[in-house]
Design a protein around this motif. Structure first.
Motif, PDB file in Angstrom:
ATOM      1  N   GLY A   1      20.834  63.756  29.490  1.00 27.86           N
ATOM      2  CA  GLY A   1      20.043  63.140  30.551  1.00 27.86           C
ATOM      3  C   GLY A   1      20.838  62.265  31.495  1.00 27.86           C
ATOM      4  N   ARG A   2      22.123  62.089  31.225  1.00 28.48           N
ATOM      5  CA  ARG A   2      22.974  61.226  32.051  1.00 28.48           C
ATOM      6  C   ARG A   2      23.987  62.049  32.844  1.00 28.48           C
ATOM      7  NH1 ARG A   2      22.289  55.850  30.211  1.00 28.48           N
ATOM      8  NH2 ARG A   2      21.027  55.776  28.310  1.00 28.48           N
ATOM      9  N   THR A   3      24.593  63.028  32.210  1.00 28.81           N
ATOM     10  CA  THR A   3      25.617  63.814  32.907  1.00 28.81           C
ATOM     11  C   THR A   3      25.006  64.868  33.816  1.00 28.81           C
ATOM     12  OG1 THR A   3      25.773  65.388  31.079  1.00 28.81           O
ATOM     13  CG2 THR A   3      27.239  63.490  31.016  1.00 28.81           C
ATOM     14  N   GLN A   4      23.700  65.064  33.748  1.00 27.36           N
ATOM     15  CA  GLN A   4      23.038  66.080  34.579  1.00 27.36           C
ATOM     16  C   GLN A   4      22.584  65.523  35.930  1.00 27.36           C
ATOM     17  OE1 GLN A   4      22.219  65.469  31.345  1.00 27.36           O
ATOM     18  NE2 GLN A   4      22.814  67.349  30.299  1.00 27.36           N
ATOM     19  N   ARG A   5      22.940  64.306  36.266  1.00 31.68           N
ATOM     20  CA  ARG A   5      22.372  63.642  37.442  1.00 31.68           C
ATOM     21  C   ARG A   5      23.130  63.922  38.738  1.00 31.68           C
ATOM     22  NH1 ARG A   5      20.975  57.687  34.758  1.00 31.68           N
ATOM     23  NH2 ARG A   5      19.808  58.512  32.972  1.00 31.68           N
ATOM     24  N   GLU A   6      24.220  64.639  38.650  1.00 27.65           N
ATOM     25  CA  GLU A   6      25.005  64.877  39.863  1.00 27.65           C
ATOM     26  C   GLU A   6      25.739  66.205  39.768  1.00 27.65           C
ATOM     27  OE1 GLU A   6      28.899  62.302  38.429  1.00 27.65           O
ATOM     28  OE2 GLU A   6      27.336  61.320  39.602  1.00 27.65           O
ATOM     29  N   ARG A   7      26.286  66.642  40.869  1.00 27.62           N
ATOM     30  CA  ARG A   7      27.046  67.887  40.868  1.00 27.62           C
ATOM     31  C   ARG A   7      28.398  67.676  40.172  1.00 27.62           C
ATOM     32  NH1 ARG A   7      25.334  71.769  44.508  1.00 27.62           N
ATOM     33  NH2 ARG A   7      27.467  72.566  44.731  1.00 27.62           N
ATOM     34  N   GLY A   8      29.046  68.783  39.839  1.00 19.04           N
ATOM     35  CA  GLY A   8      30.355  68.671  39.213  1.00 19.04           C
ATOM     36  C   GLY A   8      30.683  69.924  38.431  1.00 19.04           C
ATOM     37  N   THR A   9      31.677  69.818  37.583  1.00 18.95           N
ATOM     38  CA  THR A   9      32.149  70.926  36.762  1.00 18.95           C
ATOM     39  C   THR A   9      32.335  70.440  35.335  1.00 18.95           C
ATOM     40  OG1 THR A   9      34.494  70.397  37.080  1.00 18.95           O
ATOM     41  CG2 THR A   9      33.442  71.826  38.746  1.00 18.95           C
ATOM     42  N   PHE A  10      32.793  71.344  34.481  1.00 23.32           N
ATOM     43  CA  PHE A  10      33.161  70.963  33.119  1.00 23.32           C
ATOM     44  C   PHE A  10      34.129  69.785  33.130  1.00 23.32           C
ATOM     45  CE2 PHE A  10      36.545  71.230  29.945  1.00 23.32           C
ATOM     46  CZ  PHE A  10      35.819  71.173  28.745  1.00 23.32           C
ATOM     47  N   TRP A  11      35.050  69.790  34.074  1.00 21.71           N
ATOM     48  CA  TRP A  11      36.114  68.789  34.063  1.00 21.71           C
ATOM     49  C   TRP A  11      35.595  67.409  34.482  1.00 21.71           C
ATOM     50  CZ3 TRP A  11      39.929  70.767  31.443  1.00 21.71           C
ATOM     51  CH2 TRP A  11      40.059  72.160  31.419  1.00 21.71           C
ATOM     52  N   THR A  12      34.603  67.344  35.373  1.00 15.41           N
ATOM     53  CA  THR A  12      34.010  66.037  35.698  1.00 15.41           C
ATOM     54  C   THR A  12      33.117  65.558  34.562  1.00 15.41           C
ATOM     55  OG1 THR A  12      32.249  67.179  36.928  1.00 15.41           O
ATOM     56  CG2 THR A  12      34.132  66.373  38.190  1.00 15.41           C
ATOM     57  N   TRP A  13      32.431  66.498  33.911  1.00 17.59           N
ATOM     58  CA  TRP A  13      31.650  66.129  32.719  1.00 17.59           C
ATOM     59  C   TRP A  13      32.558  65.533  31.651  1.00 17.59           C
ATOM     60  CZ3 TRP A  13      32.573  68.004  27.835  1.00 17.59           C
ATOM     61  CH2 TRP A  13      31.658  67.633  26.852  1.00 17.59           C
ATOM     62  N   ARG A  14      33.748  66.092  31.505  1.00 15.78           N
ATOM     63  CA  ARG A  14      34.666  65.629  30.461  1.00 15.78           C
ATOM     64  C   ARG A  14      35.024  64.164  30.648  1.00 15.78           C
ATOM     65  NH1 ARG A  14      40.694  67.924  29.062  1.00 15.78           N
ATOM     66  NH2 ARG A  14      41.104  66.953  31.075  1.00 15.78           N
ATOM     67  N   GLU A  15      35.162  63.706  31.878  1.00 10.12           N
ATOM     68  CA  GLU A  15      35.478  62.295  32.108  1.00 10.12           C
ATOM     69  C   GLU A  15      34.339  61.397  31.634  1.00 10.12           C
ATOM     70  OE1 GLU A  15      38.460  61.195  32.982  1.00 10.12           O
ATOM     71  OE2 GLU A  15      38.988  63.323  32.852  1.00 10.12           O
ATOM     72  N   GLN A  16      33.094  61.832  31.811  1.00 15.83           N
ATOM     73  CA  GLN A  16      31.962  61.055  31.317  1.00 15.83           C
ATOM     74  C   GLN A  16      31.937  61.054  29.788  1.00 15.83           C
ATOM     75  OE1 GLN A  16      29.266  63.495  33.789  1.00 15.83           O
ATOM     76  NE2 GLN A  16      28.451  61.570  34.578  1.00 15.83           N
ATOM     77  N   MET A  17      32.309  62.158  29.196  1.00 12.16           N
ATOM     78  CA  MET A  17      32.383  62.228  27.748  1.00 12.16           C
ATOM     79  C   MET A  17      33.433  61.261  27.202  1.00 12.16           C
ATOM     80  SD  MET A  17      34.518  63.691  25.214  1.00 12.16           S
ATOM     81  CE  MET A  17      35.230  65.230  25.799  1.00 12.16           C
ATOM     82  N   TYR A  18      34.578  61.173  27.887  1.00 12.91           N
ATOM     83  CA  TYR A  18      35.617  60.244  27.440  1.00 12.91           C
ATOM     84  C   TYR A  18      35.129  58.791  27.510  1.00 12.91           C
ATOM     85  CZ  TYR A  18      39.145  63.983  27.644  1.00 12.91           C
ATOM     86  OH  TYR A  18      39.875  65.126  27.428  1.00 12.91           O
ATOM     87  N   ALA A  19      34.285  58.476  28.478  1.00 16.50           N
ATOM     88  CA  ALA A  19      33.767  57.116  28.588  1.00 16.50           C
ATOM     89  C   ALA A  19      32.952  56.746  27.351  1.00 16.50           C
ATOM     90  CB  ALA A  19      32.917  56.973  29.846  1.00 16.50           C
TER      91      ALA A  19
END
Length: 433
Positions: free
Chosen positions: A75-93
């Motif tokens: 419900g948090r990483t789905q709020r904006e455009r991007g790719t696997f690689w931008t999602w990965r930065e949120q996962m690292y956080a």
């Protein structure tokens, strides 16, 4: 002193078919007897009047690939455009915020959600090993033990897959949160994980060919089980070709790492030769349709892999969705989108994928999942295997048994939701390691 308990299942998936009025006796966590009209099996007189279980009961479902801490991203990483690689930065956080105590709380809540969805066994692909500065905890495997303890309290079987992660990409040093993942070398990883001992209690995993250099892959030969992320993104394939001149699948094959003891995860972007190598080696393939959809990874050739000789399984991976029935439907529906044809998988085949070949039979673990066949989603659909894989959702699971012990009923839903809300909310508000 052991005691036997009998259950009269209104309908059950037994020996490849749905049968009515199946009497199951459970003793010491194992199915001791199965009997139903027209079924030739072990019959027994129940030790006491059986408990009646309405609905459709199937063997426990297997989540072959999980990252428990990813549940905090839903419900948090789905709020904006991007790719696997931008999602990965949120996962690292999120990875940077966890410590053994908070990881235990988050994983216990995530595993309770899995149980409520019908999963009775989870393969936990675990690479969050160390403190934020990369140093070991006083107990070197504190994070892994937190996962093990969380699974025990949630009532789910766990295969802890201790994962080696040494590089940010084809030999480059770890960066940022990745330093929490690395043990320095594959040998040091094996020592820390206890995999250099004969009595080890964990499975092994290679994060990916990106994260473990080729000259260290020999450490993993002969390990069973062995799991590895494979060809999730075209970029991984391109960089592997540039670094080694072969695809990731060919690299694993050439290093002697494919075979029945190995499970590759995703396998989304494969060549014809890759599929042949995986199939002829009888390598297992775990497909995670809801994650691959959420991360825009693509549609993997699941049916071709099955037909080539691979055993296919499912996983919830990033926990964008925790619903084994949706994962199983995804195998069929994604094939339809890719081919514009219907009917790639039968209901029976999909149940076999979801249970990883589990059976409701004498001697099998008493891991049983019951589905409501009269809900607004399932009513009128036949109350058979097609109901399970083409109509039901996790919300239709009414009861889950693991090792003969009832670990979930729908009365638990409110508490599970509250636990998830509290643990994830605390993580985002405070963090701390």
């Amino acid at each position: 002193m052991s005691s036997a308990t009998a259950y009269l299942l209104e309908r059950a998936w037994v020996d490849g078919a749905v049968r009515d009025d199946v009497l199951v006796t459970v003793e010491d966590g194992v199915i001791a007897a199965v009997d139903s009209p027209g079924l030739v099996t072990v019959a027994s007189q129940p030790p006491r009047p059986p408990s009646v279980v309405p609905g459709l009961t199937i063997p426990g479902l297997v989540n072959d690939h999980s990252h428990a801490f990813h549940r905090a991203l839903r419900g948090r990483t789905q709020r904006e455009r991007g790719t696997f690689w931008t999602w990965r930065e949120q996962m690292y956080a999120v990875a940077g915020r966890l410590h053994p105590e908070s990881y235990f709380g988050l994983a216990r809540a995530a595993y309770r959600e899995m149980v409520a969805a019908g999963y009775t066994h989870v393969g936990e692909f675990h690479y969050l090993h160390h403190r934020p500065d990369g140093s070991q905890y006083a107990e070197a495997n504190a994070m892994g033990e937190a996962l093990r303890a969380a699974a025990a309290e949630a009532g789910i079987r766990i295969t802890l897959l201790d994962t080696c992660y040494l590089s940010s990409g084809f030999g480059a040093p770890p960066e940022g949160a990745q330093i929490r993942f690395s043990d320095g070398t594959a040998r040091q990883w094996a020592t820390r994980a206890g995999l250099d001992r004969l009595d080890h209690r964990v499975g092994a995993a290679i994060h990916s060919v990106r994260a473990v250099p080729r000259d260290q892959l020999h450490v993993f030969r002969g390990r069973d089980p062995l799991h590895v992320h494979l060809s999730e993104q075209p970029r991984e394939n391109d960089e592997c070709l540039e670094a080694y001149g072969v695809t990731p699948t060919r690299l694993l094959h050439d290093e002697g790492l494919l075979g029945p003891g190995t499970t590759v995860v995703h396998a989304t972007h494969l060549t014809d030769e890759d599929i042949d190598l995986l199939g002829t080696s009888r390598t297992n393939v775990c497909i995670t349709p809801t994650t691959e959809r959420d991360l825009a990874d693509g549609i993997g050739p699941a049916r071709r892999l099955h037909d080539a000789g691979c055993r296919v399984s499912i996983g919830s991976d990033s926990h964008a969705v925790v619903d084994p029935f949706e994962e199983l439907r995804g195998l069929e529906m994604d094939e339809r989108l890719a081919t514009r044809e219907r009917g790639h998988w039968t209901g029976a085949e999909l149940l076999d994928v979801g249970t990883r070949g589990g059976r409701l039979e004498v001697g099998a673990p008493a891991d049983l999942v019951t589905i409501d066949t009269r809900s607004p989603r399932t009513a009128g659909t036949g109350a058979d295997e097609h109901t399970a894989v083409f109509a039901a959702t996790a919300a239709d699971v009414t009861q889950v048994m693991v090792d003969g012990r009832i670990v979930y009923t729908q009365a638990d839903d409110e508490q599970i939701g509250r636990e998830l809300d509290e643990t994830i909310g605390a993580l985002w508000r405070g963090g701390g390691t």
